[in-house]
Scaffold this motif. Structure first.
Motif, short mmCIF file in Angstrom:
data_model
loop_
_atom_site.label_atom_id
_atom_site.label_comp_id
_atom_site.label_asym_id
_atom_site.label_seq_id
_atom_site.Cartn_x
_atom_site.Cartn_y
_atom_site.Cartn_z
N GLY A 11 41.59 34.65 50.23
CA GLY A 11 42.89 35.05 49.71
C GLY A 11 44.10 34.36 50.31
O GLY A 11 45.23 34.82 50.12
N THR A 25 50.10 41.08 49.53
CA THR A 25 48.98 40.63 48.73
C THR A 25 49.02 41.23 47.33
O THR A 25 49.71 42.20 47.07
CB THR A 25 47.64 41.01 49.39
OG1 THR A 25 47.55 42.43 49.47
CG2 THR A 25 47.51 40.39 50.77
N SER A 27 46.07 42.01 43.98
CA SER A 27 44.66 42.13 43.70
C SER A 27 44.34 41.45 42.37
O SER A 27 45.07 41.60 41.39
CB SER A 27 44.24 43.60 43.64
OG SER A 27 42.84 43.72 43.42
N ASP A 37 41.68 40.53 47.13
CA ASP A 37 43.10 40.47 47.47
C ASP A 37 43.49 39.04 47.81
O ASP A 37 42.74 38.31 48.49
CB ASP A 37 43.40 41.38 48.66
CG ASP A 37 43.28 42.86 48.30
OD1 ASP A 37 43.45 43.19 47.11
OD2 ASP A 37 43.00 43.66 49.21
#
Length: 509
Positions: A11, A25, A27, A37
């Motif tokens: 991520g 972050t 999703s 994420d």
């Protein structure tokens, strides 16, 4: 040893050789499989990536064509080494079938290798030399040498509908790297994991080839401020974009409004009209209708070359074509679209046709959730030319048949179309005179004109043109597919009376 057949996203952004986490972050929203994420991009990260790209330019722009070709081939090798993992994360995120992802991966690596071969030949440099004429009267002529040189760091926006071939290491990135330009990619939030694993492949190639770390960066996610910061950053010298008309036009305007305006090479939308000439419609209208249905629904209609409009004369031959298309569409099962947003936009696009007095429904369906079902409508040329909304792209498996009364009305309709990526003629030998009349109009409207085929499927080759007059693209003199696309990221420089010792390597005699 790294197992390249499996992949779990971490991520992070890739910026100048470092994997960088963000403060916040988002999703992912996969069609199936686990969500992950990802760090959200920021203008500060954009600045860091662009400055690193500028630093890399002073080395990378002056690297040899041989070294850049090895780099492009190394990226292709690293992508292929991750083939299984790319297919797995790509199908999860997009809902596209495995065969489609495998084919697109092959196209992506094929583009990289094609550009490696292309730059080694050197033809793209367009080298020209006018030798000095010191004794020419009344004035002598200096020695003049011209060559195409890289323009500087390039920004690339990943596309929603091609997670590989038009995204992280897609055609824009391949062309820019081949030209000698570092690249900063803004990844698409529809497939961030796919973007990350491809960025890992590029990162590995950078390390194995000894390229400067800033030659490539990937910034994930982010709101509109990230895209704005990228196209307005003073280090960026051109932008490659594939996406919506609204989003692309906003970025295009930002590029034009900069203190130093830069070219924005955007592909924004196309309905790709298809013209059925009388003899072809009479001889094989049913087969053309069935073929159109297949092209219209390929990949849930999520191709920029999707032939959304068919033009055919009124009468029994046209009726047979429409009937065959409708019957074929009835047999098409629902298909998963790339994102919830795209699925909702498809439903909104369909609603523009429902309830319109000038539009006759031929086949209407209801799409639920992220799944899409095909729809077919019919109108006539007079109503089409009066209602601009009928000519707006619906991204998905929706077709519109426009009926014309004869050759004059077909020609008038052709002149009324906006710029397109493609235009198609279905013709038999007896249609030659009609086709000869249409071609001069169509070549002003589209970048690619097909005969007796369907435009879905864009060959990656020297002669391919994937672009067209606005709104198909923002720069009608360019293409985003094929080796000619490298010209977007080059500019001609003339060297006058310059000794070989200080000329660029590609110009030394």
């Amino acid at each position: 040893m790294l197992d390249k057949s499996t992949f779990t996203p971490h991520g992070k952004h890739l910026i100048a050789g470092e994997w960088v986490a963000g403060e916040t972050t988002f999703s992912s929203e996969p069609a199936h499989g686990p969500a992950h994420d990802f760090s959200v991009g920021t203008p500060a990260l954009v600045d860091r990536a662009c400055e690193a790209a500028e630093d890399a330019f002073w080395t990378y722009a002056y690297s040899s064509r041989d070294d850049r070709a090895k780099f492009l081939n190394a990226i292709a090798d690293e992508i292929e080494a991750r083939a299984e993992a790319i297919t797995e994360i790509g199908t999860q995120e997009t809902g596209l079938p495995e065969a489609r992802l495998q084919g697109e991966r092959g196209r992506t690596t094929g583009q990289l290798r094609l550009f490696a071969e292309h730059i080694l030949k050197g033809d793209y440099l367009d080298r020209r030399h006018d030798k000095a004429l010191p004794d020419r009267k009344p004035l002598p002529r200096p020695d003049l040498k011209m060559v195409q040189r890289p323009i500087g760091p390039v920004a690339v926006f990943g596309a929603s509908n091609f997670p590989l071939a038009f995204s992280t290491a897609g055609g824009d990135t391949a062309a820019a790297l081949a030209a000698g330009c570092p690249v900063v990619v803004k990844g698409h939030s529809a497939h961030p994991g796919t973007g990350e694993i491809v960025a890992e492949a590029i990162h590995a190639a950078i390390q194995s080839c000894g390229m400067p770390a800033g030659v490539f960066s990937l910034i994930q996610g982010g709101k509109r401020d990230v895209g704005t910061a990228l196209v307005q950053h003073p280090r960026i010298k051109a932008v490659g974009f594939t996406g919506s008309l609204g989003g692309g036009r906003a970025l295009f305007d930002l590029c034009a409004q900069r203190d130093e305006p830069i070219p924005f090479f955007g592909e924004l939308g196309s309905v790709n009209p298809m013209f059925l000439l009388p003899e072809a419609a009479k001889a094989r209208g049913k087969a053309i209708g069935e073929g159109w249905a297949g092209s219209l629904t390929m990949g849930a209609g999520q191709f920029c070359t999707n032939p959304g409009i068919a033009v055919v004369e009124t009468g029994p031959d046209g009726d047979a074509f429409v009937k065959a298309a409708a019957e074929a569409l009835k047999g098409v099962q629902t298909q998963c679209m790339l994102t919830d947003g795209i699925a909702n936009a498809y439903k909104d696009g369909k609603s523009r046709f429902d309830g319109r007095n000038a539009v006759k429904p031929v086949l209407t369906t209801d799409s639920e959730g992220r799944n899409a079902s095909p729809n077919l409508y019919e109108t006539d040329a007079a109503n089409y030319l009066q209602d601009h909304a009928l000519g707006e792209e619906v991204f998905g498996p929706l077709g519109l048949v426009v009926r014309v009364l004869g050759s004059d009305e077909m020609l008038e309709l052709a002149k009324g179309f906006e710029g397109q990526l493609t235009a198609t003629l279905h013709m038999d030998e007896g249609d030659t005179d009609r086709a000869r009349t249409l071609v001069p109009v169509l070549e002003r409207k589209a970048g690619r004109i097909l005969v007796n085929g369907f435009p879905t499927g864009v060959e990656v080759a020297d002669a391919m043109v994937h672009g067209g007059p606005y709104p198909a693209s923002t720069n009608f003199g360019a293409t985003s597919v094929g080796t000619l696309s490298i010209r977007r990221f080059l500019r001609p420089v003339c060297f006058q009376n310059m000794p070989d010792a200080i000329l660029p390597d590609d110009l030394r005699s």
